[in-house]
Scaffold this motif. Structure first.
Motif, PDB file in Angstrom:
ATOM      1  N   LEU A   1       0.822  -1.208   0.000  1.00  0.00           N
ATOM      2  CA  LEU A   1       0.000   0.000   0.000  1.00  0.00           C
ATOM      3  C   LEU A   1       0.859   1.263   0.000  1.00  0.00           C
ATOM      4  CD1 LEU A   1      -2.971   0.983   0.168  1.00  0.00           C
ATOM      5  CD2 LEU A   1      -2.711   0.981   2.657  1.00  0.00           C
ATOM      6  N   GLN A   2       2.008   1.181   0.675  1.00  0.00           N
ATOM      7  CA  GLN A   2       2.899   2.340   0.738  1.00  0.00           C
ATOM      8  C   GLN A   2       3.491   2.686  -0.619  1.00  0.00           C
ATOM      9  OE1 GLN A   2       3.138   4.207   3.520  1.00  0.00           O
ATOM     10  NE2 GLN A   2       1.639   2.763   4.350  1.00  0.00           N
ATOM     11  N   GLN A   3       3.476   1.760  -1.558  1.00  0.00           N
ATOM     12  CA  GLN A   3       4.016   2.016  -2.890  1.00  0.00           C
ATOM     13  C   GLN A   3       3.060   2.827  -3.750  1.00  0.00           C
ATOM     14  OE1 GLN A   3       4.986  -1.830  -4.496  1.00  0.00           O
ATOM     15  NE2 GLN A   3       6.162  -2.435  -2.692  1.00  0.00           N
ATOM     16  N   ILE A   4       1.816   2.933  -3.327  1.00  0.00           N
ATOM     17  CA  ILE A   4       0.810   3.710  -4.044  1.00  0.00           C
ATOM     18  C   ILE A   4       0.932   5.177  -3.636  1.00  0.00           C
ATOM     19  CG2 ILE A   4      -1.676   4.031  -4.385  1.00  0.00           C
ATOM     20  CD1 ILE A   4      -2.026   1.078  -3.912  1.00  0.00           C
ATOM     21  N   PRO A   5       0.778   6.123  -4.578  1.00  0.00           N
ATOM     22  CA  PRO A   5       0.857   7.551  -4.229  1.00  0.00           C
ATOM     23  C   PRO A   5      -0.052   7.904  -3.055  1.00  0.00           C
ATOM     24  CG  PRO A   5       0.777   7.290  -6.609  1.00  0.00           C
ATOM     25  CD  PRO A   5       0.580   5.920  -6.027  1.00  0.00           C
ATOM     26  N   LYS A   6       0.403   8.816  -2.229  1.00  0.00           N
ATOM     27  CA  LYS A   6      -0.296   9.163  -0.992  1.00  0.00           C
ATOM     28  C   LYS A   6      -1.721   9.622  -1.236  1.00  0.00           C
ATOM     29  CE  LYS A   6       0.313  11.906   3.214  1.00  0.00           C
ATOM     30  NZ  LYS A   6       1.182  12.888   3.917  1.00  0.00           N
ATOM     31  N   GLU A   7      -1.926  10.400  -2.310  1.00  0.00           N
ATOM     32  CA  GLU A   7      -3.268  10.931  -2.560  1.00  0.00           C
ATOM     33  C   GLU A   7      -4.242   9.843  -3.017  1.00  0.00           C
ATOM     34  OE1 GLU A   7      -0.744  11.443  -6.274  1.00  0.00           O
ATOM     35  OE2 GLU A   7      -0.543  11.788  -4.110  1.00  0.00           O
ATOM     36  N   LYS A   8      -3.738   8.682  -3.413  1.00  0.00           N
ATOM     37  CA  LYS A   8      -4.605   7.601  -3.873  1.00  0.00           C
ATOM     38  C   LYS A   8      -4.864   6.548  -2.801  1.00  0.00           C
ATOM     39  CE  LYS A   8      -3.457   7.993  -8.777  1.00  0.00           C
ATOM     40  NZ  LYS A   8      -2.961   7.284  -9.988  1.00  0.00           N
ATOM     41  N   ARG A   9      -4.051   6.546  -1.737  1.00  0.00           N
ATOM     42  CA  ARG A   9      -4.265   5.555  -0.682  1.00  0.00           C
ATOM     43  C   ARG A   9      -5.017   6.126   0.517  1.00  0.00           C
ATOM     44  NH1 ARG A   9       1.644   6.222  -0.039  1.00  0.00           N
ATOM     45  NH2 ARG A   9       2.075   7.237   1.965  1.00  0.00           N
ATOM     46  N   TRP A  10      -5.691   7.247   0.314  1.00  0.00           N
ATOM     47  CA  TRP A  10      -6.393   7.912   1.409  1.00  0.00           C
ATOM     48  C   TRP A  10      -7.468   7.047   2.076  1.00  0.00           C
ATOM     49  CZ3 TRP A  10     -11.608   8.467   1.269  1.00  0.00           C
ATOM     50  CH2 TRP A  10     -12.241   8.379   0.039  1.00  0.00           C
TER      51      TRP A  10
ATOM     52  N   LEU B   1      -9.073  -0.245  -3.892  1.00  0.00           N
ATOM     53  CA  LEU B   1      -7.637  -0.121  -3.675  1.00  0.00           C
ATOM     54  C   LEU B   1      -7.008  -1.470  -3.352  1.00  0.00           C
ATOM     55  CD1 LEU B   1      -5.407   1.955  -3.661  1.00  0.00           C
ATOM     56  CD2 LEU B   1      -5.879   2.414  -1.257  1.00  0.00           C
ATOM     57  N   TYR B   2      -7.727  -2.296  -2.608  1.00  0.00           N
ATOM     58  CA  TYR B   2      -7.260  -3.658  -2.299  1.00  0.00           C
ATOM     59  C   TYR B   2      -7.096  -4.478  -3.576  1.00  0.00           C
ATOM     60  CZ  TYR B   2      -8.002  -8.590  -1.125  1.00  0.00           C
ATOM     61  OH  TYR B   2      -7.915  -9.943  -1.057  1.00  0.00           O
ATOM     62  N   LEU B   3      -8.038  -4.340  -4.512  1.00  0.00           N
ATOM     63  CA  LEU B   3      -7.919  -5.041  -5.790  1.00  0.00           C
ATOM     64  C   LEU B   3      -6.719  -4.541  -6.581  1.00  0.00           C
ATOM     65  CD1 LEU B   3     -11.617  -5.292  -7.052  1.00  0.00           C
ATOM     66  CD2 LEU B   3     -10.232  -7.034  -5.907  1.00  0.00           C
ATOM     67  N   LYS B   4      -6.437  -3.258  -6.481  1.00  0.00           N
ATOM     68  CA  LYS B   4      -5.282  -2.695  -7.179  1.00  0.00           C
ATOM     69  C   LYS B   4      -3.984  -3.244  -6.609  1.00  0.00           C
ATOM     70  CE  LYS B   4      -3.306   1.702  -8.697  1.00  0.00           C
ATOM     71  NZ  LYS B   4      -3.444   3.178  -8.677  1.00  0.00           N
ATOM     72  N   ILE B   5      -3.918  -3.371  -5.286  1.00  0.00           N
ATOM     73  CA  ILE B   5      -2.743  -3.962  -4.651  1.00  0.00           C
ATOM     74  C   ILE B   5      -2.569  -5.404  -5.113  1.00  0.00           C
ATOM     75  CG2 ILE B   5      -1.722  -4.670  -2.447  1.00  0.00           C
ATOM     76  CD1 ILE B   5      -3.154  -2.323  -1.159  1.00  0.00           C
ATOM     77  N   SER B   6      -3.661  -6.144  -5.135  1.00  0.00           N
ATOM     78  CA  SER B   6      -3.605  -7.545  -5.534  1.00  0.00           C
ATOM     79  C   SER B   6      -3.169  -7.703  -6.982  1.00  0.00           C
ATOM     80  CB  SER B   6      -4.974  -8.204  -5.345  1.00  0.00           C
ATOM     81  OG  SER B   6      -5.351  -8.178  -3.989  1.00  0.00           O
ATOM     82  N   LYS B   7      -3.554  -6.753  -7.814  1.00  0.00           N
ATOM     83  CA  LYS B   7      -3.234  -6.847  -9.236  1.00  0.00           C
ATOM     84  C   LYS B   7      -1.786  -6.488  -9.524  1.00  0.00           C
ATOM     85  CE  LYS B   7      -4.715  -5.143 -13.783  1.00  0.00           C
ATOM     86  NZ  LYS B   7      -5.677  -4.258 -14.489  1.00  0.00           N
ATOM     87  N   HIS B   8      -1.282  -5.462  -8.839  1.00  0.00           N
ATOM     88  CA  HIS B   8       0.030  -4.945  -9.179  1.00  0.00           C
ATOM     89  C   HIS B   8       1.114  -5.277  -8.156  1.00  0.00           C
ATOM     90  CE1 HIS B   8      -1.630  -2.706 -12.510  1.00  0.00           C
ATOM     91  NE2 HIS B   8      -2.563  -2.216 -11.699  1.00  0.00           N
ATOM     92  N   GLY B   9       0.716  -5.690  -6.957  1.00  0.00           N
ATOM     93  CA  GLY B   9       1.731  -5.947  -5.939  1.00  0.00           C
ATOM     94  C   GLY B   9       1.711  -7.361  -5.440  1.00  0.00           C
ATOM     95  N   PHE B  10       0.683  -7.741  -4.719  1.00  0.00           N
ATOM     96  CA  PHE B  10       0.574  -9.063  -4.124  1.00  0.00           C
ATOM     97  C   PHE B  10      -0.771  -9.676  -4.495  1.00  0.00           C
ATOM     98  CE2 PHE B  10       3.195  -6.655  -1.052  1.00  0.00           C
ATOM     99  CZ  PHE B  10       4.386  -7.301  -1.293  1.00  0.00           C
ATOM    100  N   ILE B  11      -0.789 -10.969  -4.693  1.00  0.00           N
ATOM    101  CA  ILE B  11      -2.021 -11.682  -4.993  1.00  0.00           C
ATOM    102  C   ILE B  11      -2.305 -12.655  -3.865  1.00  0.00           C
ATOM    103  CG2 ILE B  11      -3.192 -13.241  -6.586  1.00  0.00           C
ATOM    104  CD1 ILE B  11      -1.508 -12.123  -8.816  1.00  0.00           C
ATOM    105  N   VAL B  12      -3.478 -12.538  -3.280  1.00  0.00           N
ATOM    106  CA  VAL B  12      -3.882 -13.440  -2.214  1.00  0.00           C
ATOM    107  C   VAL B  12      -4.731 -14.545  -2.809  1.00  0.00           C
ATOM    108  CG1 VAL B  12      -5.076 -13.654  -0.036  1.00  0.00           C
ATOM    109  CG2 VAL B  12      -3.868 -11.545  -0.578  1.00  0.00           C
ATOM    110  N   LEU B  13      -4.334 -15.791  -2.600  1.00  0.00           N
ATOM    111  CA  LEU B  13      -5.069 -16.933  -3.126  1.00  0.00           C
ATOM    112  C   LEU B  13      -5.791 -17.636  -2.003  1.00  0.00           C
ATOM    113  CD1 LEU B  13      -2.398 -18.427  -5.559  1.00  0.00           C
ATOM    114  CD2 LEU B  13      -4.225 -16.824  -6.078  1.00  0.00           C
ATOM    115  N   GLU B  14      -7.003 -18.077  -2.286  1.00  0.00           N
ATOM    116  CA  GLU B  14      -7.775 -18.813  -1.305  1.00  0.00           C
ATOM    117  C   GLU B  14      -7.489 -20.312  -1.435  1.00  0.00           C
ATOM    118  OE1 GLU B  14      -9.524 -17.531   1.033  1.00  0.00           O
ATOM    119  OE2 GLU B  14      -9.264 -15.485   0.354  1.00  0.00           O
ATOM    120  N   ASP B  15      -7.937 -21.084  -0.465  1.00  0.00           N
ATOM    121  CA  ASP B  15      -7.743 -22.524  -0.497  1.00  0.00           C
ATOM    122  C   ASP B  15      -8.355 -23.126  -1.760  1.00  0.00           C
ATOM    123  OD1 ASP B  15      -6.617 -22.193   1.911  1.00  0.00           O
ATOM    124  OD2 ASP B  15      -8.293 -22.981   3.082  1.00  0.00           O
ATOM    125  N   GLY B  16      -7.636 -24.053  -2.352  1.00  0.00           N
ATOM    126  CA  GLY B  16      -8.152 -24.765  -3.505  1.00  0.00           C
ATOM    127  C   GLY B  16      -7.868 -24.091  -4.832  1.00  0.00           C
TER     128      GLY B  16
END
Length: 220
Positions: free
Chosen positions: A39-48, A198-213
């Motif tokens: 989240l810190q990698q996203i510009p400050k004005e967009k992570r409000w 914003l969470y979807l943006k993090i998942s797309k460009h930074g980290f991807i969280v996978l569920e079981d299965g």
């Protein structure tokens, strides 16, 4: 043939290089910490939504507390200790609402436990109503009642008439505060929606969280 990676309970995938897929087993606390780092990698004005947005949740709850305190004091003719009652009626709801939002919405979302946009909006609105409206209004009742008893500005009934008195006293105040309630519902749903985007943006460009299965291919 694509090589598949099957995750464990919580899996973090760094998708920067499609030719290499790493699986890392994480605890929920570690996952939330890494998501905040992304989240810190996203510009400050967009992570409000995850910063000043949560602060606004607390401030709104604090103002609801001040409004409720003022209305109950007026009904019970309490004019003393205005500042003494206003400070806790602002600070306690503000801190409570911010902490509740941080725990049940923001961190739950970043931990991958809130992956439905509609669910996020419903939870955000519910937390804002409970912690940002019902809690401050309920706090204002004993605050104003205690001051009225201490300074003898109103006669408070005892026994079976106690609850009837407060229900009758609170009903018109709650109706007058209906716009504040609707505002809390709207703000909670809107902020949760912004956080989810914003969470979807993090998942797309930074980290991807996978569920079981679920699996992730190198060629995905």
């Amino acid at each position: 043939m694509a090589e598949e990676v099957a995750p464990g309970d919580k899996t973090l995938v760094a998708p920067g290089n499609k030719g290499v897929v790493r699986r890392v087993e994480l605890t929920q606390a570690e996952l939330v910490k890494l998501q905040y780092q992304a989240l810190q990698q996203i510009p400050k004005e967009k992570r409000w939504p995850f910063t000043s947005g949560i602060t606004a949740v607390g401030v709104n709850a604090g103002f609801v507390g001040l409004i409720a305190n003022s209305m109950f004091r007026r009904v019970l003719d309490v004019t003393q200790a205005r500042l003494l009652s206003s400070v806790p009626m602002f600070l306690i709801p503000a801190v409570t609402a911010s902490a509740a939002w941080q725990t049940f919405v923001a961190q739950s979302m970043l931990a991958g436990n809130l992956n439905c946009p509609v669910c996020a909006q419903v939870r955000g609105a519910s937390i804002n109503v409970l912690a940002g409206f019902i809690n401050p209004v309920c706090m204002a009742i004993p605050m104003a009642g205690g001051l009225a008893r201490r300074y003898y500005t109103a006669v408070l009934p005892k026994g079976n008439n106690f609850w009837e008195f407060w229900v009758k006293t609170s009903r018109p105040i709650v109706w007058r505060m209906l716009p504040a309630l609707l505002l809390q519902v709207a703000w909670g749903a809107a902020l949760a929606s912004k956080e989810f985007d914003l969470y979807l943006k993090i998942s797309k460009h930074g980290f991807i969280v996978l569920e079981d299965g679920e699996t992730l291919s190198k060629d995905s």
